[in-house]
Design a protein around this motif. Structure first.
Motif, short mmCIF file in Angstrom:
data_model
loop_
_atom_site.label_atom_id
_atom_site.label_comp_id
_atom_site.label_asym_id
_atom_site.label_seq_id
_atom_site.Cartn_x
_atom_site.Cartn_y
_atom_site.Cartn_z
N VAL A 1 0.82 -1.20 0.00
CA VAL A 1 0.00 0.00 0.00
C VAL A 1 0.86 1.26 0.00
CG1 VAL A 1 -1.80 1.27 1.24
CG2 VAL A 1 -1.75 -1.24 1.34
N SER A 2 0.68 2.08 -1.03
CA SER A 2 1.34 3.38 -1.07
C SER A 2 0.35 4.43 -0.60
CB SER A 2 1.81 3.73 -2.48
OG SER A 2 2.23 5.10 -2.51
N GLY A 3 0.72 5.13 0.45
CA GLY A 3 -0.12 6.18 1.00
C GLY A 3 0.25 7.56 0.50
N GLY B 1 0.05 -10.53 4.58
CA GLY B 1 0.95 -9.49 5.03
C GLY B 1 0.66 -8.20 4.30
N VAL B 2 1.00 -7.08 4.96
CA VAL B 2 0.76 -5.77 4.38
C VAL B 2 2.01 -4.92 4.54
CG1 VAL B 2 -0.69 -3.69 4.46
CG2 VAL B 2 -1.70 -5.92 5.02
N VAL B 3 2.46 -4.35 3.42
CA VAL B 3 3.52 -3.35 3.44
C VAL B 3 2.81 -2.01 3.31
CG1 VAL B 3 5.60 -2.46 2.31
CG2 VAL B 3 5.14 -4.93 2.32
N ILE B 4 3.06 -1.12 4.24
CA ILE B 4 2.43 0.20 4.19
C ILE B 4 3.53 1.25 4.11
CG2 ILE B 4 1.04 1.91 5.40
CD1 ILE B 4 -0.77 -0.24 6.29
N GLY B 5 3.55 1.98 3.00
CA GLY B 5 4.52 3.03 2.79
C GLY B 5 3.84 4.37 2.71
N THR B 6 4.48 5.36 3.31
CA THR B 6 3.91 6.71 3.32
C THR B 6 5.01 7.76 3.37
OG1 THR B 6 2.40 8.24 4.47
CG2 THR B 6 3.66 6.73 5.84
N PRO B 7 4.79 8.88 2.71
CA PRO B 7 5.68 10.02 2.94
C PRO B 7 5.27 10.67 4.27
CG PRO B 7 3.99 10.59 1.34
CD PRO B 7 3.80 9.14 1.67
N VAL B 8 6.19 11.42 4.83
CA VAL B 8 5.90 12.15 6.06
C VAL B 8 5.35 13.52 5.70
CG1 VAL B 8 6.89 13.24 8.11
CG2 VAL B 8 7.68 10.99 7.41
N VAL C 1 2.17 -10.47 -4.81
CA VAL C 1 2.17 -9.08 -4.35
C VAL C 1 1.09 -8.31 -5.11
CG1 VAL C 1 3.52 -6.97 -4.08
CG2 VAL C 1 4.63 -9.20 -3.84
N ILE C 2 0.23 -7.65 -4.34
CA ILE C 2 -0.86 -6.84 -4.91
C ILE C 2 -0.59 -5.38 -4.55
CG2 ILE C 2 -3.34 -6.40 -4.91
CD1 ILE C 2 -3.61 -9.36 -3.86
N PRO C 3 -0.29 -4.54 -5.55
CA PRO C 3 -0.06 -3.13 -5.26
C PRO C 3 -1.38 -2.36 -5.11
CG PRO C 3 0.30 -3.55 -7.59
CD PRO C 3 -0.04 -4.88 -6.95
N LEU C 4 -1.39 -1.43 -4.19
CA LEU C 4 -2.54 -0.55 -4.00
C LEU C 4 -2.02 0.87 -3.76
CD1 LEU C 4 -5.56 0.09 -3.54
CD2 LEU C 4 -5.22 -0.52 -1.13
N ASP C 5 -2.31 1.76 -4.70
CA ASP C 5 -1.97 3.17 -4.54
C ASP C 5 -3.23 3.87 -4.07
OD1 ASP C 5 0.72 3.04 -5.43
OD2 ASP C 5 0.02 2.90 -7.49
#
Length: 184
Positions: A7-9, A70-77, A35-39
């Protein structure tokens, strides 16, 4: 083989965060994971901001979280915390949407002054959503991610090594196939 939701936040089309996640997705897929991408930025704003739980995009995102091991969660600050668009999505998921899941939190930012956003902003929310195991996350400086003219990215060597380590820990926590040699 585990199913991983990546997941891209980031609200940005040219997001370094999203490009970094897609780069790491390749490693997870090579280790045998689906792997399933989610923007999150692709979910209609009216659904996110209007808290439309029945909107097809929200229903689909909820189903993707439910399906994932499983979940990968990425985010900018932004303002010392994770992005607002990620917050909007997390608010619309069931309270315990991460129950039984292994989670890898990743944060990107312009200054090491934001490194604590990982542990003081993002991790508590993931924990409150019932994550079974939150592995060591990683903060990456924006300057350590270079986008090429072809849209691909290059990650600074020391950061690439650290990210390989955290991604491999996440993969191992999922019960993956044998780990690959570090990417050079």
């Amino acid at each position: 083989m585990a199913t991983v939701l990546s997941v891209s936040g980031s609200p940005s089309v040219s997001s370094r965060t999203a490009k970094l996640l897609r780069h790491l997705d390749t490693r997870l897929a090579a280790q045998g994971h689906e792997v399933i991408p989610l923007d999150v930025r692709t979910i209609p704003a009216e659904a996110l901001l209007g808290a439309d739980f029945k909107h097809p995009a929200i229903v689909e995102a909820t189903e993707l979280f439910a399906r994932a091991d499983g979940v990968v969660i990425g985010t900018p600050v932004y303002k010392a915390a994770y992005s607002g668009v990620l917050k909007a999505l997390l608010d619309l998921l069931p309270q315990y949407a991460l129950t039984g899941k292994t989670v890898l939190p990743l944060v990107t930012g312009g200054s090491t002054a934001h490194v604590l956003a990982l542990d003081y902003a993002l991790r508590p929310v993931l924990n409150s959503m019932g994550a079974a195991h939150i592995v060591q996350g990683w903060f990456t400086l924006d300057t350590d991610i270079t986008t090429g003219e072809d849209g691909g990215i290059t990650v600074a060597p020391a950061t690439a090594e650290a990210l390989t380590h955290v991604v491999d820990q996440f993969s191992a926590a999922l019960g993956s196939a044998p780990l690959l040699a570090a990417a050079g």
